[in-house]
Design an enzyme around this catalytic site. Structure first.
Site, PDB file in Angstrom:
ATOM      1  N   ASP A  52      33.737  65.414  55.793  1.00 12.20           N
ATOM      2  CA  ASP A  52      34.072  66.808  55.122  1.00 12.20           C
ATOM      3  C   ASP A  52      32.696  67.825  55.684  1.00 12.20           C
ATOM      4  O   ASP A  52      32.327  67.529  54.772  1.00 12.20           O
ATOM      5  CB  ASP A  52      34.499  67.059  54.598  1.00 12.20           C
ATOM      6  N   THR A  85      33.567  74.215  58.217  1.00 10.78           N
ATOM      7  CA  THR A  85      32.345  74.443  57.644  1.00 10.78           C
ATOM      8  C   THR A  85      31.661  73.737  58.262  1.00 10.78           C
ATOM      9  O   THR A  85      30.029  74.130  58.358  1.00 10.78           O
ATOM     10  CB  THR A  85      33.065  73.678  56.206  1.00 10.78           C
ATOM     11  N   THR A  86      31.518  72.350  59.074  1.00  8.05           N
ATOM     12  CA  THR A  86      30.681  71.966  60.172  1.00  8.05           C
ATOM     13  C   THR A  86      30.369  72.436  61.072  1.00  8.05           C
ATOM     14  O   THR A  86      29.554  72.840  61.780  1.00  8.05           O
ATOM     15  CB  THR A  86      31.325  70.923  60.366  1.00  8.05           C
ATOM     16  N   ASP A 382      41.869  71.782  53.329  1.00  6.58           N
ATOM     17  CA  ASP A 382      41.679  72.741  53.952  1.00  6.58           C
ATOM     18  C   ASP A 382      43.087  72.729  54.929  1.00  6.58           C
ATOM     19  O   ASP A 382      42.962  74.247  55.274  1.00  6.58           O
ATOM     20  CB  ASP A 382      41.494  71.728  55.495  1.00  6.58           C
TER      21      ASP A 382
END
Ligand code: ADP
Ligand code: MG
Length: 538
Positions: A52, A85-86, A382
C-alpha cells in the site's frame, strides 16, 4: 563535515528532482494487482509487510524536503479519496523526470510549470468525456469498484466477502442532502479488528462495537433501553504527583482510615448511580470498591474505554462526556436500544445498538493473524473510501491503465494544436501519463514495450476501455473485466501530482533557515525542513 547551508540554482533543482524521483521509484514496483510487497522494519524491529503506497511512504523515514512533498501528496490523496496513493507518487516522479529532460534542453522551469498546469486542466476535461455514470443503487457496480480497490493489497482471496461487506457498510451510512448524497466514512464507519477466527466471522454491526467487556461478571450481560453515562474522569482516587505517606499508630486509626476510604468510594459510586444511567463507559479506571456499589445497582460498566470510542459513543447516543463526577446531570445521559456483551472469536466485546440519532456502523473484522487482519484493514479502508466517493460523485472510469492511455493520446493530440515551448511541456505531460500502464506491465512481468504498442493501437482504433489484464498479459476491455475506479481518484491524482511537481520545479534555492523549522540537517548536507512553507515556494 560542514553541511552545505545553501544549495542554489541548477544544483538545487536537480537535487530536488532527484529526491522526488527516488521516492517515486521506491513505490513504483508495488503498483497494481501484481505489484511486489515491501517489508518495513522500524527501529524496534516491528515489521509491516504491505504494498500500500500510502503506508509505505508514511513509514519511510524521509528527510529530503523535496521528497517529503511527494509523501505529503500521497497522504493527501489517501485522505481525500482513500486510494490512488501509489499512482500519485509514481506520476509525480515521472513528471519530474520529463521536466528534467526539458530543463536539459534549456526550457525554463516556469514555462514547464505553466505547461503542466495547462495539461492537468485539459486532462480534467478529457476525463469528463470518458467517464461512465453509476447510480448509487447499482450494487453490482459498487461491488466491482470495491473489488478493484482491494486487488493487490494482499487480500485478494477475501475479495468477494470484503467487497460485499464494504458496499453494505457504506450504503448503510449514506445521507441524502439537498445537493446530493454524502458519505462520511471516517466519521461513521468504525473498523474493529480482531486476530482470531477467519474473515467469514467478520460482521457488520448496526451500531458501535467497543473492544471491551463489562468490568465485573456480576453486572448484567444485557441492558435494554440503555441509559448511558460517558465519563472521561476516573471513578477512583487520582494518584498524587508527590510521594506521600500516612503514619498510623493504632489499629483504631487504621480502621478509621479504611472506613473513610470506603465512604468516599461509596460517594463517588452514588454520584454515578444518581445519574439514572444503567450503563457507564469510563475512559479511566473504576476503583474496585466503587465498582462493587455500581454493580449492586445493576449497572453495566466498562472501564478504560478509548477516547475515540467515547467520542463516537457521545455522537451516537446523544450523551455528554463528563469530566467531573460533580457535574453530572440527568440530561447528560445518552440512550441506546440495547447494550450487551457478546462473545466473539478471540474475546468479548460490548455492542451498543439501536441508536436512533445516528448512522454509525461498525465493521468487525476477523482474520487468522495480526498481519492478516492488518492487511484486511488496509484493503477495507481503501474500498470503503472509493465506494463512498462513487456514491457521492456517481462517476467512474475504467482502470488497468486504460484511462491513462486514452488521456495520453488525447492530450498529445491537443498539444499539437499549441504553439512554442508550451507545446513541449504539454506533450511531456502526455508522455508521463503512460508510466501507469508501463509500471503495471513491468510489475506483472510483461514486456512494457509490446504492451504499450498494443494498448496505443487499440485506443487509436477507438477501443476506449482497452487496458491491461495483468493476469493473462492481454489487452482487454477493462469495463467487461470489472476493473473500474472512481473518476475522482484520477482527477485528484493527476492534479496533485502536477501541483507537487510544479512546486518542486519552482524551487531554485534551498536554504537552511533558522528557527523552529530548522530541526537539523538531512543527509547530504541538505537542510531538513519539515515545516517548509508551501506557499512561499511560489
Ligand atoms: P494505488 O495506491 O495507486 O491505488 P494500486 O497498487 O492499488 O495503487 O494499483 C492501482 C492500479 O492498478 C490502478 O491503475 C488500477 O487501474 C490497476 N488495477 C487494479 N486492479 C486491476 C486489474 N485487475 N487488472 C489490471 N489493473 C488493475
Ligand atoms: Mg489502490
Amino acid at each position: 563535515m560542514t553541511p552545505n547551508l545553501r544549495i542554489q540554482g541548477r544544483d538545487a533543482q536537480s537535487n530536488n528532482i532527484l529526491a522526488g524521483k527516488a521516492v517515486a521509484s521506491a513505490v513504483r514496483t508495488t503498483l497494481g494487482p501484481k505489484g511486489m510487497d515491501k517489508m518495513l522494519v522500524d527501529s524496534m524491529g516491528d515489521i509491516v509487510i504491505t504494498n500500500d503506497g500510502a503506508t509505505i511512504l508514511k513509514e519511510m523515514d524521509i528527510q529530503h524536503p523535496a521528497a517529503k512533498m511527494i509523501v505529503e501528496v500521497s497522504k493527501t490523496q489517501d485522505a481525500e479519496v482513500g486510494d490512488g496513493t501509489t499512482t500519485v507518487a509514481v506520476l509525480s516522479g515521472e513528471l519530474l523526470s520529463k521536466a528534467e529532460e526539458l530543463i536539459m534542453k534549456g526550457v525554463h522551469p516556469t514555462i514547464i510549470s505553466e505547461g503542466y498546469r495547462h495539461a492537468a486542466e485539459k486532462c480534467r476535461e478529457i476525463l469528463e468525456t470518458i467517464t461512465i455514470a453509476i447510480s448509487p443503487d447499482d450494487e453490482a457496480a459498487l461491488i466491482k469498484i470495491a473489488g478493484t480497490a482491494i486487488t493487490g493489497k494482499g487480500a485478494e482471496s477475501y475479495k468477494e466477502t470484503l467487497s460485499a461487506l464494504t458496499v453494505k457498510a457504506v450504503r448503510s451510512i449514506v445521507e441524502e442532502e439537498e445537493d446530493g448524497f454524502k458519505v462520511n466514512v471516517l466519521e461513521n464507519i468504525k473498523i474493529e479488528k480482531r486476530a482470531g477466527g477467519s474473515i467469514d466471522d467478520s460482521e457488520l454491526v448496526d451500531g458501535l462495537v467497543i473492544d471491551k467487556e463489562r468490568s465485573h461478571p456480576n453486572m448484567p450481560e444485557k441492558v435494554e433501553n440503555a441509559k448511558i453515562l460517558l465519563l472521561s474522569c476516573p471513578v477512583e482516587f487520582r494518584k498524587t504527583e508527590m510521594d506521600s505517606e500516612i503514619k498510623i499508630t493504632s489499629p483504631g486509626q487504621m480502621q478509621l482510615f479504611l472506613d473513610q476510604e470506603e465512604k468516599m468510594m461509596k460517594e463517588m459510586a452514588e454520584k454515578v448511580i444518581a445519574s439514572g444511567a444503567n450503563v457507564v463507559f469510563c475512559q479511566k479506571g473504576i476503583d474496585d470498591m466503587a465498582q462493587y456499589y455500581i454493580e449492586k445497582a445493576g449497572i453495566y460498566a466498562v472501564r478504560r474505554v478509548k477516547k475515540s470510542d467515547l467520542k463516537r459513543l457521545s455522537k451516537v447516543t446523544g450523551g455528554t462526556i463528563i469530566q467531573d463526577l460533580d457535574q453530572i446531570t440527568t440530561a447528560d445521559v445518552g440512550t441506546a436500544g440495547l447494550v450487551e456483551e457478546k462473545e466473539v472469536k478471540g474475546g468479548k466485546m460490548t455492542y451498543v445498538t439501536g441508536c436512533q440519532n445516528s448512522k454509525a456502523v461498525t465493521v468487525l473484522l476477523h482474520g487468522g493473524t495480526e498481519h492478516v487482519v492488518d492487511s484486511l484493514d488496509r484493503a477495507l479502508n481503501d474500498a470503503l473510501h472509493v465506494v463512498g466517493v462513487v456514491i457521492e460523485d456517481g462517476k467512474i472510469v475504467v482502470g488497468g491503465g486504460s484511462s491513462e492511455i486514452e488521456l495520453s493520446l488525447r492530450l498529445s493530440e491537443y498539444a499539437s494544436t499549441l504553439k512554442g515551448r508550451e507545446q513541449l511541456a504539454v506533450s511531456k505531460f502526455a508522455e508521463a501519463l503512460e508510466v501507469i500502464p508501463e509500471a503495471l506491465a513491468e510489475n506483472a512481468g510483461l514486456d512494457p514495450i509490446d504492451m504499450m504498442v498494443e494498448l496505443r493501437s487499440q485506443h487509436e482504433k477507438g477501443n476506449k476501455n482497452a487496458g491491461l489484464n495483468v493476469y493473462t498479459g492481454e489487452v482487454v476491455d477493462m469495463w467487461e473485466n470489472d476493473v473500474i475506479e472512481p473518476l475522482r481518484i484520477k482527477t485528484q491524482a493527476i492534479n496533485a501530482a502536477m501541483e507537487a511537481t510544479v512546486m518542486i520545479l519552482r524551487i531554485d534555492d534551498v536554504v537552511a533557515s533558522t528557527g523552529s523549522a530548522n530541526q537539523g540537517m538531512g543527509p547530504g548536507g541538505l537542510p531538513d525542513m519539515p515545516d517548509l512553507d508551501m506557499d512561499a515556494a511560489y
